[in-house]
Design an enzyme around this catalytic site. Structure first.
Site, PDB file in Angstrom:
ATOM      1  N   GLY A  55       0.784  -1.361   0.040  1.00 40.55           N
ATOM      2  CA  GLY A  55       0.008   0.024   0.131  1.00 40.55           C
ATOM      3  C   GLY A  55       0.835   1.210  -0.070  1.00 40.55           C
ATOM      4  N   CYS A  82       5.371  -6.076   1.617  1.00 41.75           N
ATOM      5  CA  CYS A  82       5.715  -4.774   1.675  1.00 41.75           C
ATOM      6  C   CYS A  82       5.024  -3.770   2.858  1.00 41.75           C
ATOM      7  CB  CYS A  82       5.455  -4.138   0.310  1.00 41.75           C
ATOM      8  SG  CYS A  82       6.310  -2.623   0.034  1.00 41.75           S
ATOM      9  N   TYR A  83       4.365  -3.041   2.606  1.00 42.21           N
ATOM     10  CA  TYR A  83       3.206  -2.546   3.579  1.00 42.21           C
ATOM     11  C   TYR A  83       2.850  -3.447   4.559  1.00 42.21           C
ATOM     12  CZ  TYR A  83      -0.132   0.642   5.929  1.00 42.21           C
ATOM     13  OH  TYR A  83      -0.997   1.297   6.812  1.00 42.21           O
ATOM     14  N   HIS A 172       8.098  -7.700  -3.552  1.00 42.05           N
ATOM     15  CA  HIS A 172       6.803  -7.926  -4.010  1.00 42.05           C
ATOM     16  C   HIS A 172       6.789  -9.527  -4.768  1.00 42.05           C
ATOM     17  CE1 HIS A 172       4.391  -4.549  -3.628  1.00 42.05           C
ATOM     18  NE2 HIS A 172       5.682  -3.831  -3.539  1.00 42.05           N
ATOM     19  N   GLU A 174       4.666 -11.422  -5.972  1.00 42.99           N
ATOM     20  CA  GLU A 174       3.540 -11.483  -7.065  1.00 42.99           C
ATOM     21  C   GLU A 174       4.202 -10.891  -8.354  1.00 42.99           C
ATOM     22  OE1 GLU A 174       3.680  -9.367  -4.487  1.00 42.99           O
ATOM     23  OE2 GLU A 174       2.681  -7.588  -4.899  1.00 42.99           O
ATOM     24  N   ASP A 230     -16.325 -12.609 -22.162  1.00 40.77           N
ATOM     25  CA  ASP A 230     -16.950 -12.397 -20.823  1.00 40.77           C
ATOM     26  C   ASP A 230     -18.671 -12.966 -21.304  1.00 40.77           C
ATOM     27  OD1 ASP A 230     -14.760 -11.937 -19.878  1.00 40.77           O
ATOM     28  OD2 ASP A 230     -15.201  -9.852 -19.451  1.00 40.77           O
ATOM     29  N   LYS A 369      -9.916 -13.126 -15.417  1.00 42.26           N
ATOM     30  CA  LYS A 369      -9.917 -13.400 -17.135  1.00 42.26           C
ATOM     31  C   LYS A 369      -9.567 -14.799 -17.622  1.00 42.26           C
ATOM     32  CE  LYS A 369     -11.266 -11.337 -20.881  1.00 42.26           C
ATOM     33  NZ  LYS A 369     -12.377 -10.274 -21.220  1.00 42.26           N
TER      34      LYS A 369
END
Ligand code: XMP
Length: 513
Positions: A55, A82-83, A172, A174, A230, A369
């Site tokens: 964040g 992180c945060y 991070h 990710e 979608d 997605k």
């Protein structure tokens, strides 16, 4: 649906969706929740693990987002990123301070050294690149925690309390820049949280069909099918679940790519549903006649789409459910609102005013997605539909610069088809995320045979991107561009010059209008 769940508690970082996607890629179901989610709500979900996201704030500031400290008493493993890592430290007796020394403030790819006896780094190399982006650092690590990674600039890159299964990383995991980042997330899930990997699309598909059937009962469902991924997958799921209780209204606005309308219709032939294809080309062309301003075009198309849909819906009369192809990123973006950047949505329609329905049904609202595509495959939709690249609601009208006419649309359709055909033949689809042709409104002089031509210039556009919010132009090999250029100029009447768009986004946008 009974599967293990991980909660991603959102503190407003940029990569929150990415974290959730990574967790699901590891075979574990996960939901993003705002950091204000109550402990009772968390207990009710009964998660096997919690991930605190990054964040933009500093934990030592009172106004920054915080958690109820009782979250650390739930006995649930926690990973702070992180945060989120600083939040763990701050709450459990450590100290986080601004990195006054610029060298302790890290940004970008950083050589990092890991203690591989930590569950998070188990089985991974002891050294690797991680992606840092932090201005604060942990001056004091909380009691009970071990330091499990460091970099040259920063001694406290990761912390772990193996007894309570609390882990924190300053970097991070990710993002792709972090080597083995996904494996670290996998370790957290499987080593610390006891994940069994029960999130698979095959299972989800079966359960979603059963649930949809139960929810709809003997009610009637109406869905506006655009031909995009979608709405097509939502339609397929409903078709499988409730068959003839479903009516799909496919508004063919005449602004689709070559053969697209027929492809969509063909894909739904295998289900016994009420499939209504409305040929509205002339209606749209009439409305667009003489209009050149991009925003006006978009508005006209959006409104007309709704009107056509309403006209069809009126013929059907009252329905119980209006189905929509909303997917999880839309839910996260509109519902949480903490992330610093929010994608501006330009969807074609709003909700129709005059359709009589009781409830909205959104069968894909918990899926990303790539999961939607996977579900489409499970449901037996053809690959060309499932893998369809994003296509704007206003269709080719915003790729046909200036006034939109049937003739210009047909010219563009042919050229766009050749471009896509050559990309497929060169097996380059995987290197680009969206690629298409734009018919510029400019004409120039050329020579063909012995004669002078005065025809349109066509622009080719291809971008490589992960989120479509920023994008780079794709480095298509010259030989391929050459083939495309030669074919289009030879095969498509009305085009005598081809240019390739080499602007990234920003400053340009992906579409030209
Ligand atoms: P831009 O041009 O803003 O496009 O860089 C970003 C992405 O959004 C798609 N796009 C749309 N999608 N309705 C949609 O559903 C629209 O009106 C629309 N306009 C742009 C565009 O194709 C790209 O993928």
């Amino acid at each position: 649906m009974s599967h293990q769940t991980v909660i991603v508690l959102d503190f407003g970082g940029q990569y929150n969706q990415l974290i959730a996607r990574r967790v699901r890629e590891c075979g574990v179901y996960c939901e993003v929740k705002p950091y204000t989610t109550s402990l009772d709500a968390i207990r009710a979900i009964d998660p096997i693990g919690i991930i605190f996201t990054g964040g933009p704030n500093s934990v030592y500031e009172e106004t920054s987002p915080h958690v109820d400290p009782a979250i650390f008493e739930l006995g649930i493993p926690i990973l702070g990123i992180c945060y989120g890592c600083q939040l763990i430290a701050h709450n459990l007796g450590g100290r986080v301070v601004p990195a006054s020394d610029a060298s302790a403030r890290e940004y970008g790819k950083t050589e990092t050294f890991f203690d591989t006896s930590c569950s998070l780094f188990k089985g991974l190399p002891a050294e690797g690149i991680s992606w840092m982006s932090h201005g604060d650092y942990m001056e004091k690590v909380p009691d009970g925690f071990a330091l499990t990674a460091h970099s040259d600039a920063c001694p406290n890159v990761a912390i772990a309390d193996e007894a309570r299964k609390f882990y924190g990383v300053q970097f991070h995991p990710e993002v792709n820049h972090t080597e083995n980042g996904v494996k670290m997330i996998r370790n957290f899930l499987y080593e610390a949280c006891g994940a069994v990997g029960d999130w698979t699309m095959g299972d989800y598909c079966k359960t979603a069909i059963a649930q949809t059937r139960e929810k709809v009962g003997d009610g009637k469902v109406l869905l506006a099918l655009s031909g995009g991924v979608d709405s097509s997958v939502a339609a397929a799921l409903l078709a499988e679940a409730v068959g003839r209780q479903l009516t799909c209204v496919f508004v063919d606005h005449g602004l689709m790519r070559k053969d697209e309308g027929d492809e969509v219709e063909a894909a739904f032939k295998k289900w016994d549903i009420n499939f209504v294809r409305v040929d509205a080309e002339q209606r749209f062309l009439d409305k667009l006649a003489g209009v050149t301003e991009p925003e006006r075009k978009r508005k006209i198309i959006g409104e007309e789409f709704i009107r056509v849909f309403e006209d069809e819906a009126k013929k059907i009369g009252k329905v119980d459910f209006l189905a929509q192809g909303t997917i999880y990123p839309d839910v996260i973006e509109s519902g949480l609102g903490n992330a610093a950047t929010i994608k501006s949505h330009h969807n074609v329609g709003g909700l129709p005013d005059f359709v009589d329905f009781k409830e909205i049904i959104e069968p894909l609202r918990m899926l990303f997605k790539d999961e939607v595509r996977q579900l489409g495959r499970e449901l037996g939709l053809p690959e060309y539909l499932v893998m369809r690249q994003p296509f704007p609601g206003p269709g080719l009208a915003i790729r046909c610069i200036g006034e939109v006419t049937k003739e210009k649309l047909d010219t563009l359709r042919e050229a766009d088809f050749i471009f896509r055909d050559e990309i497929a033949k060169a097996h380059l689809e995987g290197t680009m995320n969206q690629y298409f042709a734009v018919l510029t409104n400019m004409r120039s002089v050329g020579v063909m045979g012995d004669g002078r031509t005065y025809d349109y210039t066509l622009a080719l556009r291809s971008v490589t991107t992960t989120d479509f919010m920023t994008a780079d132009w794709t480095r298509i090999p010259y030989e391929v561009l050459d083939k495309v250029s030669v074919r289009i100029v030879n095969e498509v009447k009305g085009i005598n010059r081809i240019v390739y768009d080499i602007t990234s986004k920003p400053p340009a946008t992906i579409e030209w209008e």
